[in-house]
Design a protein around this motif. Sequence first.
Motif, PDB file in Angstrom:
ATOM      1  N   GLY A 144       0.801  -1.216   0.000  1.00  0.00           N
ATOM      2  CA  GLY A 144       0.000   0.000   0.000  1.00  0.00           C
ATOM      3  C   GLY A 144       0.830   1.261   0.000  1.00  0.00           C
ATOM      4  N   GLU A 145       2.028   1.173   0.568  1.00  0.00           N
ATOM      5  CA  GLU A 145       2.897   2.347   0.668  1.00  0.00           C
ATOM      6  C   GLU A 145       3.285   2.881  -0.702  1.00  0.00           C
ATOM      7  OE1 GLU A 145       5.437   5.376   2.075  1.00  0.00           O
ATOM      8  OE2 GLU A 145       3.885   4.214   3.101  1.00  0.00           O
ATOM      9  N   PHE A 146       3.694   1.995  -1.595  1.00  0.00           N
ATOM     10  CA  PHE A 146       4.139   2.471  -2.899  1.00  0.00           C
ATOM     11  C   PHE A 146       2.997   3.153  -3.643  1.00  0.00           C
ATOM     12  CE2 PHE A 146       4.921   2.229  -7.425  1.00  0.00           C
ATOM     13  CZ  PHE A 146       6.236   2.643  -7.527  1.00  0.00           C
ATOM     14  N   ALA A 147       1.822   2.530  -3.608  1.00  0.00           N
ATOM     15  CA  ALA A 147       0.678   3.104  -4.323  1.00  0.00           C
ATOM     16  C   ALA A 147       0.323   4.483  -3.789  1.00  0.00           C
ATOM     17  CB  ALA A 147      -0.521   2.163  -4.208  1.00  0.00           C
ATOM     18  N   ALA A 148       0.232   4.598  -2.466  1.00  0.00           N
ATOM     19  CA  ALA A 148      -0.182   5.865  -1.864  1.00  0.00           C
ATOM     20  C   ALA A 148       0.893   6.940  -1.988  1.00  0.00           C
ATOM     21  CB  ALA A 148      -0.543   5.642  -0.397  1.00  0.00           C
ATOM     22  N   SER A 149       2.148   6.576  -1.700  1.00  0.00           N
ATOM     23  CA  SER A 149       3.208   7.597  -1.721  1.00  0.00           C
ATOM     24  C   SER A 149       3.549   8.032  -3.143  1.00  0.00           C
ATOM     25  CB  SER A 149       4.463   7.082  -1.002  1.00  0.00           C
ATOM     26  OG  SER A 149       4.993   5.951  -1.658  1.00  0.00           O
ATOM     27  N   THR A 150       3.490   7.095  -4.111  1.00  0.00           N
ATOM     28  CA  THR A 150       3.714   7.466  -5.506  1.00  0.00           C
ATOM     29  C   THR A 150       2.682   8.489  -5.960  1.00  0.00           C
ATOM     30  OG1 THR A 150       4.752   5.377  -6.153  1.00  0.00           O
ATOM     31  CG2 THR A 150       3.616   6.601  -7.876  1.00  0.00           C
ATOM     32  N   THR A 151       1.421   8.180  -5.676  1.00  0.00           N
ATOM     33  CA  THR A 151       0.340   9.088  -6.057  1.00  0.00           C
ATOM     34  C   THR A 151       0.495  10.434  -5.360  1.00  0.00           C
ATOM     35  OG1 THR A 151      -1.116   7.181  -6.322  1.00  0.00           O
ATOM     36  CG2 THR A 151      -2.163   9.335  -6.146  1.00  0.00           C
ATOM     37  N   PHE A 152       0.790  10.401  -4.072  1.00  0.00           N
ATOM     38  CA  PHE A 152       0.941  11.615  -3.270  1.00  0.00           C
ATOM     39  C   PHE A 152       2.061  12.502  -3.809  1.00  0.00           C
ATOM     40  CE2 PHE A 152       2.828  13.918   0.304  1.00  0.00           C
ATOM     41  CZ  PHE A 152       1.718  14.529   0.870  1.00  0.00           C
ATOM     42  N   LEU A 153       3.219  11.901  -4.107  1.00  0.00           N
ATOM     43  CA  LEU A 153       4.366  12.672  -4.586  1.00  0.00           C
ATOM     44  C   LEU A 153       4.088  13.327  -5.937  1.00  0.00           C
ATOM     45  CD1 LEU A 153       7.451  10.459  -3.669  1.00  0.00           C
ATOM     46  CD2 LEU A 153       7.108  12.831  -3.009  1.00  0.00           C
ATOM     47  N   ALA A 369      -6.946  10.153 -12.116  1.00  0.00           N
ATOM     48  CA  ALA A 369      -6.866  10.421 -10.684  1.00  0.00           C
ATOM     49  C   ALA A 369      -7.849   9.605  -9.868  1.00  0.00           C
ATOM     50  CB  ALA A 369      -7.089  11.913 -10.427  1.00  0.00           C
ATOM     51  N   ARG A 370      -9.030   9.333 -10.414  1.00  0.00           N
ATOM     52  CA  ARG A 370     -10.084   8.659  -9.650  1.00  0.00           C
ATOM     53  C   ARG A 370      -9.636   7.301  -9.100  1.00  0.00           C
ATOM     54  NH1 ARG A 370     -15.534   7.979  -8.824  1.00  0.00           N
ATOM     55  NH2 ARG A 370     -16.328   5.853  -9.061  1.00  0.00           N
ATOM     56  N   VAL A 371      -8.859   6.557  -9.885  1.00  0.00           N
ATOM     57  CA  VAL A 371      -8.430   5.215  -9.461  1.00  0.00           C
ATOM     58  C   VAL A 371      -6.909   5.094  -9.500  1.00  0.00           C
ATOM     59  CG1 VAL A 371     -10.567   4.068 -10.132  1.00  0.00           C
ATOM     60  CG2 VAL A 371      -8.755   4.392 -11.836  1.00  0.00           C
ATOM     61  N   ARG A 372      -6.210   6.198  -9.380  1.00  0.00           N
ATOM     62  CA  ARG A 372      -4.757   6.194  -9.579  1.00  0.00           C
ATOM     63  C   ARG A 372      -4.033   5.309  -8.571  1.00  0.00           C
ATOM     64  NH1 ARG A 372      -3.502  11.653 -10.257  1.00  0.00           N
ATOM     65  NH2 ARG A 372      -3.715  11.280 -12.507  1.00  0.00           N
ATOM     66  N   ALA A 373      -4.327   5.432  -7.291  1.00  0.00           N
ATOM     67  CA  ALA A 373      -3.585   4.682  -6.272  1.00  0.00           C
ATOM     68  C   ALA A 373      -3.833   3.182  -6.386  1.00  0.00           C
ATOM     69  CB  ALA A 373      -3.949   5.183  -4.881  1.00  0.00           C
TER      70      ALA A 373
END
Length: 435
Positions: A144-153, A369-373
């Motif tokens: 979950g970290e990669f998905a969330a942090s990639t999107t966030f950055l 963006a809607r389903v990016r993570a």
Amino acid sequence: MTSTGHATPGREAPAEGRPRSALRQLAAASVGNAAEWYDWYAYSFLAVYFADRIFPTGSGNSLVPLLSTFAVFAVGFFMRPVGGLLMGAVADRHGRRTALTVTILLMGGGSLLVALTPTYASAGLLAPILLVLARLVQGLSVGGEFAASTTFLVESAGPGRRGLFSSFQYVSTTVGQLIASGVAALLAHLLTDAQMSDWGWRVPFALGAVISLVGFWIRQGAHETRSAEQRAAARPGLFEALRRHPRESLLICGITTGGTIAYYTWTTYLPTYATVNAGFDQGDALVVGTVSLAFFALLQPVAGALSDRIGRKPLLIGFSLGFAVLAVPLLRLVTDAFVSLLLVQGAGMVLLTGYTAVAAAVNAEVFPARVRAAGIGFPYSLTVALFGGTAPYVGTWFTQAGHPDWFPWYVALLCLVSFCVYLVLPETSRRPLDT
């Protein structure tokens, strides 16, 4: 890639609440990410010390405990697709920051459990069971970290800076790995092998639990990057990204295949590969790994910024073609000499940067963006589980089977697969990011 009408070519519409200071967003993502990956990588660096404490030696073969420990390493990876899907859905439904705080708490809890795992001699089967449980929790977290942090950055980046910002995904990942490697190397030189096997290996995991709490605290100050439109829209379904964007999901798999095998071979498994196949000293191997990782971290922002100027594809093609041609000769150059391992690992880091510096940007630019993570999280983590998490096990298994020379060809073949994908990959660096 679609546009919502809020972004125009060359500019991305900022999400509501985005702070003026980009450094604050980078710190929130990077410090927490470093803490996450410190916990994750400490396991691989210390496996040679605690393997025979958790798993009994079988059939007189000294590689059995190490194989068992790397099998658990791979098991943790197979929880990553689940984490990528679930935590990605949390990020898309409830916000990137919410997902980031959940993942770091899970990682800290898993690290603490590893530190407290009893030995096989004292607890029998309970010891490997607890170790597997801890790695399952950590696998869920890191997926979950990669998905969330990639999107966030990437969503925190301004126009023309997505490559630069995305490079900090692997800057922080490498810093976490560097700290883990450095702590392991320091303990290996301060303690005897007997002390390391007895209790020294537990210290880095206990420290990791504390570092995770610090990362959690820092992430509380992060600003959400989802736009007001996203928050007001109906929440996406759990499998919406896979159902509506199958081509993009397959593209993520192809982008990741060569990158993940090269990454885990050069940054994680290479010290063990040198120890098992060339008789390299364990402590010296950790020192080489630490020096190489520091060099690797410095390369990321340079390559990320370069990709904003010349595009993502040239770097990806250079990485994959380089490894397809050079993986075999480079790994054959590994001997028990300190300089040989340092040069091989350093050369691999230069090539690998062509993938790591831009991977987060490319992945985020593929999905709306809607389903990016969630769209990034599941196919990326599944591919990493299949080819990255199994790299130490496959390499050690080839050695046990009497074919250590097969592993370099395995790495080269997978990089060639990604090279073919990169050739047909559309250039996304100058497209506006869907918001």
